[in-house]
Design an enzyme around this catalytic site. Structure first.
Site, PDB file in Angstrom:
ATOM      1  N   CYS A   1     -10.568   3.945   8.643  1.00 25.41           N
ATOM      2  CA  CYS A   1      -9.950   3.697   7.340  1.00 25.41           C
ATOM      3  C   CYS A   1      -9.109   2.427   7.379  1.00 25.41           C
ATOM      4  CB  CYS A   1      -9.098   4.898   6.938  1.00 25.41           C
ATOM      5  SG  CYS A   1      -8.402   4.782   5.274  1.00 25.41           S
TER       6      CYS A   1
ATOM      7  N   CYS B   1      -7.564  13.463   5.837  1.00 28.37           N
ATOM      8  CA  CYS B   1      -7.425  13.757   4.407  1.00 28.37           C
ATOM      9  C   CYS B   1      -8.634  14.470   3.821  1.00 28.37           C
ATOM     10  CB  CYS B   1      -7.133  12.484   3.629  1.00 28.37           C
ATOM     11  SG  CYS B   1      -8.459  11.244   3.689  1.00 28.37           S
TER      12      CYS B   1
ATOM     13  N   GLY C   1       2.469   7.371  -0.894  1.00 31.48           N
ATOM     14  CA  GLY C   1       3.221   8.509  -1.411  1.00 31.48           C
ATOM     15  C   GLY C   1       4.137   9.122  -0.377  1.00 31.48           C
ATOM     16  N   GLY C   2       4.225   8.504   0.809  1.00 25.24           N
ATOM     17  CA  GLY C   2       5.099   8.977   1.874  1.00 25.24           C
ATOM     18  C   GLY C   2       6.380   8.175   1.953  1.00 25.24           C
ATOM     19  N   VAL C   3       7.278   8.592   2.826  1.00 23.36           N
ATOM     20  CA  VAL C   3       8.587   7.948   2.925  1.00 23.36           C
ATOM     21  C   VAL C   3       8.486   6.557   3.528  1.00 23.36           C
ATOM     22  CG1 VAL C   3       9.105   8.995   5.184  1.00 23.36           C
ATOM     23  CG2 VAL C   3      10.980   8.256   3.685  1.00 23.36           C
ATOM     24  N   ASP C   4       7.557   6.347   4.470  1.00 26.35           N
ATOM     25  CA  ASP C   4       7.487   5.049   5.145  1.00 26.35           C
ATOM     26  C   ASP C   4       7.104   3.927   4.194  1.00 26.35           C
ATOM     27  OD1 ASP C   4       8.174   6.074   7.674  1.00 26.35           O
ATOM     28  OD2 ASP C   4       6.113   6.674   8.067  1.00 26.35           O
ATOM     29  N   SER C   5       6.043   4.116   3.406  1.00 26.24           N
ATOM     30  CA  SER C   5       5.637   3.058   2.470  1.00 26.24           C
ATOM     31  C   SER C   5       6.644   2.922   1.332  1.00 26.24           C
ATOM     32  CB  SER C   5       4.233   3.328   1.923  1.00 26.24           C
ATOM     33  OG  SER C   5       4.159   4.584   1.277  1.00 26.24           O
TER      34      SER C   5
ATOM     35  N   ALA D   1       0.857  -1.182   0.000  1.00 31.80           N
ATOM     36  CA  ALA D   1       0.000   0.000   0.000  1.00 31.80           C
ATOM     37  C   ALA D   1       0.895   1.234   0.000  1.00 31.80           C
ATOM     38  CB  ALA D   1      -0.917  -0.001   1.222  1.00 31.80           C
ATOM     39  N   MET D   2       0.926   1.949  -1.112  1.00 34.44           N
ATOM     40  CA  MET D   2       1.831   3.086  -1.294  1.00 34.44           C
ATOM     41  C   MET D   2       1.048   4.390  -1.109  1.00 34.44           C
ATOM     42  SD  MET D   2       4.793   1.647  -2.209  1.00 34.44           S
ATOM     43  CE  MET D   2       5.727   2.839  -3.156  1.00 34.44           C
TER      44      MET D   2
END
Length: 354
Positions: A96, A192, A9-13, A6-7
């Protein structure tokens, strides 16, 4: 294994996907399109999808976008609005996780033939066979096990959390070493679907009627009006427009009564409780027995407090009995129990404060 990451768009994923790739797994990235309305915050923007896509390009893996906007509206946004209409304080990120990330996304991964899914959460999964444990992440300041308390054995068995053993600093350092475009990207902090420009009041005001109420002292004395009682939260201190009776005494909301259109204020002592009623609990393996103690956590990064679980008359529900008083938990917030061992890092289960 074939792993669907699950991407966000952050650094962790981004680092989660990269680490799985390095370990030799067949990795595919996927970004969930969740919110279709206006947004200038959170993790669902067009820019976030583009960042996820570009990171996948850097890693030479495929990237897909799953459109779950209808499910998100039904399972996250609508309950969020309905909860406020009932003077509750929901946690949409937990909703979520429960309904989208670890239900619809996992279901999609299974249908596509993947062996597991992975996310960039700061938490750990240990164990094997039918005895999986969800544990706190190594970075205590970033631990996200609290918002994953609903995960059961079937979900944990197919979940990989590659950055759970790393600190946030180490994640960013790895991202920089790998040249990932998200290495210095700030963390998402906001809901969000709530814009910074309009805020919660504007969002809810377009969906439900926000009506004024009255603020009361513990004695019943009328202290004045409040614009929208649906936005008042148990434990709230700021933004009420009421001066404390004395300069040394802060005033907190200790109760909200929608039927009477009132919010009662009191001192910190008035806010303290030793019990928290909880609705249906979700257990990682099996219900925790009433005898042994546990550690209770009532906010994402709150201090764990020794407690005991008392099952109630309503199936699945009950009461968390605390060894020391805490500020009253706003109805709708999560109460999570951890094992009572010295580390206290294994999640037993959790539920919603009633």
């Amino acid at each position: 294994m074939r792993v669907l990451v699950a991407m966000s768009g952050g650094v962790d994923s981004s680092v989660a996907a990269a680490l799985l790739r390095q370990q030799g797994h067949e990795v595919v990235g996927a970004t969930m399109k969740l919110w279709g309305g206006p947004s200038d915050s959170g993790c669902c923007s067009v820019a976030d999808v583009d960042d996820a896509r570009r990171v996948c390009q850097q890693l030479a893996i495929a990237h897909h976008v799953f459109n779950f906007t209808a499910e998100f509206e039904r399972d996250v946004v609508d309950p969020y609005v309905a909860a406020h209409a009932q003077a509750r304080t929901p946690n949409p990120c937990i909703a979520c996780n429960a309904h989208l990330k670890f239900d619809r996304f996992l279901e999609r991964a299974r249908l596509l033939g993947f062996d597991a899914i992975a996310t960039g959460h700061h938490a750990r999964v240990t164990g094997s066979g039918g005895a999986w444990q969800l544990r706190r992440g190594r970075d205590a300041a970033k631990d996200q096990s609290y918002v994953l308390y609903m995960l059961g054995q079937g979900q944990l068995a197919q979940l990989r959390l590659p950055i759970g053993e790393l600190t946030k600093l180490e994640v960013r350092q790895l991202a920089a070493q790998m040249g990932l475009r998200t290495a210095a990207k700030p963390d998402s902090q906001d809901v969000c679907f709530i814009s910074r420009a309009g805020g919660r009041q504007s969002f809810l005001g377009q969906r439900i009627e926000l009506r004024p109420g009255r603020l009361l002292a513990p004695t019943g004395e009328d202290l004045g009006p409040v614009d929208a009682l649906e936005l008042v939260t148990v434990g709230q201190r700021r933004g009420l427009g009421v001066a404390a009776p004395s300069r040394s005494e802060r005033q907190y909301v200790v109760n909200v009564d929608l039927a009477r259109r009132t919010a009662t204020l009191g001192s910190l002592d008035d806010l303290l409780v030793r019990t928290v009623p909880v609705g249906a609990m979700s257990w990682a393996r099996q219900p925790w027995s009433p005898g042994p103690g546990a550690q209770a956590q009532v906010s994402a990064h709150g201090r764990p407090i020794f407690a005991r679980w008392q099952p109630g008359e309503v199936p699945g529900g009950g009461t968390v009995v605390l060894d020391e008083p805490i500020r009253r938990v706003a109805p709708g917030q999560a109460v999570v129990l951890y094992e009572p061992d010295p580390e206290g890092d294994v999640v037993l289960g959790g539920g919603t404060a009633a």
